[in-house]
Design an enzyme around this catalytic site. Structure first.
Site, short mmCIF file in Angstrom:
data_model
loop_
_atom_site.label_atom_id
_atom_site.label_comp_id
_atom_site.label_asym_id
_atom_site.label_seq_id
_atom_site.Cartn_x
_atom_site.Cartn_y
_atom_site.Cartn_z
N HIS A 275 4.44 5.62 8.00
CA HIS A 275 4.68 4.19 7.50
C HIS A 275 3.03 3.85 7.06
O HIS A 275 3.29 2.81 6.28
CB HIS A 275 4.51 3.47 8.76
CG HIS A 275 5.65 2.74 9.29
ND1 HIS A 275 7.22 2.46 9.30
CD2 HIS A 275 6.23 3.43 10.47
CE1 HIS A 275 8.16 2.69 9.91
NE2 HIS A 275 7.37 3.12 10.64
N ARG A 276 2.51 4.96 7.36
CA ARG A 276 1.01 4.90 5.95
C ARG A 276 1.26 4.58 4.82
O ARG A 276 0.58 3.88 3.55
CB ARG A 276 -0.27 5.41 6.13
CG ARG A 276 -0.35 5.61 7.81
CD ARG A 276 -2.04 6.66 7.93
NE ARG A 276 -2.19 5.82 9.36
CZ ARG A 276 -2.16 7.21 10.18
NH1 ARG A 276 -1.51 7.84 10.05
NH2 ARG A 276 -3.13 7.22 11.22
N ALA A 277 2.32 5.74 4.25
CA ALA A 277 2.55 5.27 2.49
C ALA A 277 3.26 3.75 2.30
O ALA A 277 2.64 3.70 1.71
CB ALA A 277 3.69 5.84 2.75
#
Length: 358
Positions: A275-277
């Site tokens: 989810h950091r992307a």
């Protein structure tokens, strides 16, 4: 001492773009620069610091805290009736060597003093020195895993916590992380790569004319650093003003509701789980829009942001050569994502029954 001007760098547009994005919006999360030595990586990082606005710091604070938002130690001093003097200075670029120990990076604690004086017992390390500045790690893929964890935890939290013998001391640690590596010398573990916002590949220029221009500029700078820097002062001032304007604007950049789901479709379509992307693409796209002088994120900003944020997060088959993502594939994935959002939006609109004409 005059540094090589950032605006005098020949080509390397992606590296320049990634550094500017982080300068405008620190929430992007730093830059990983991959490429051989001698391609201007450290020159670009040090040149960027010259473009950033000066920061006001408490004069004798080891953490360079902001007088308007003092650290806990400086707040205690104010509570005791002390006056906090301050001055302006340039943003620091702090080098983190590969052989640095944990105490050198995070700092050490005098246990006896800590029990009496709290944070004043901390012997500051590189993270304290780099607060509100830039940490530069050359060959970050060769850095000890434990030191990487200390560095990235501080970057994520904005706070460095030093724990020794049951005593815990903390201080602010907000910085831009720039790491460089040569892939031929070893890979970066995926968990570490995912914690760094953007990835840029830097190659040596092959065009003889552009290489000759690098030679001419480097020769002129070596002969007269101050004179060479003065010749680029107008370009430097324009870019510094653009960075400041984008910083002022980025917080108000709007994002259309359908672009959020388009980002999610883009990331999953590229085969990336983290989810950091998604967060990185959004923050990067906002910074790019602000640098362009726009008040809202546009699809082109998402495409550029995805190119910077996804390359080092794409799963790689160890038995196949790494191919990453090319711009054409990203564009197709984004177009499919936007088309899907448009189709779903149309399907959600209720159809009103019309009158039957006789």
């Amino acid at each position: 001492m005059s540094l090589y001007p950032f605006t005098a760098i020949v080509d390397q547009e992606r590296l320049v773009q990634a550094l500017l994005v982080n300068a405008v919006n620190p929430a992007v999360g730093g830059v990983l620069v991959e490429g051989p030595s001698g391609t201007g990586k450290s020159t670009a990082v040090r040149g960027l610091a010259e473009l950033l606005p000066e920061i006001e710091v408490v004069a004798d604070c080891p953490f360079s805290c902001d007088p308007a938002d003092p650290c806990s130690s400086c707040r205690e001093r104010v509570a005791r009736g002390e006056h906090l003097g301050s001055h302006l200075r340039r943003v620091r670029v702090v080098d983190l060597p590969l052989n640095a120990t944990e105490d050198r990076v995070a700092g050490s604690v005098d246990i006896a003093r800590a029990l009496r004086e709290g944070v004043m017992a901390l012997e500051p390390g590189l993270l304290a020195e780099a607060n509100r500045g830039i940490i530069y790690v050359d060959e970050i893929n060769l850095l000890d895993d434990h030191i990487c964890d200390v560095l990235l935890d501080a970057a994520a939290l904005g706070v460095n916590v030093v724990e020794r013998e049951g005593v815990s001391v903390s201080h602010p640690a907000r910085f831009l992380l720039v790491g460089t590596m040569n892939p031929e010398e070893g890979e970066l573990r995926p968990q570490l790569a995912d914690r760094i916002g953007l990835r840029v590949g830097v190659d040596a220029l092959s065009d003889p004319g552009r290489r000759a221009e690098i030679l001419r500029r480097r020769e002129a700078f070596t002969a007269d650093p101050s004179g060479f820097a003065a010749g680029w002062s107008d370009e430097q001032s324009k870019l510094a003003a653009a960075i400041q304007s984008a910083r002022d604007r980025v917080g108000a950049v709007a994002v259309a509701p359908d672009l959020y789901r388009a980002i999610a479709r883009l990331v999953t379509g590229a085969g990336v789980a983290s989810h950091r992307a998604d967060v990185t693409i959004l923050q990067c796209a906002k910074a790019l829009a602000a640098l362009d002088g726009h008040d809202a994120v546009e699809p082109a900003n998402l495409l550029d942001a995805a190119g910077l944020a996804l390359g080092h997060r794409v799963p790689v088959d160890p038995f196949e050569p790494a191919s990453g993502l090319d711009d054409r594939l990203l564009r197709r994935i984004l177009e499919d994502a936007l088309d899907a959002e448009t189709s779903e939006k149309k399907a959600a609109v209720p159809v009103r029954p019309g009158r039957t004409l006789h």
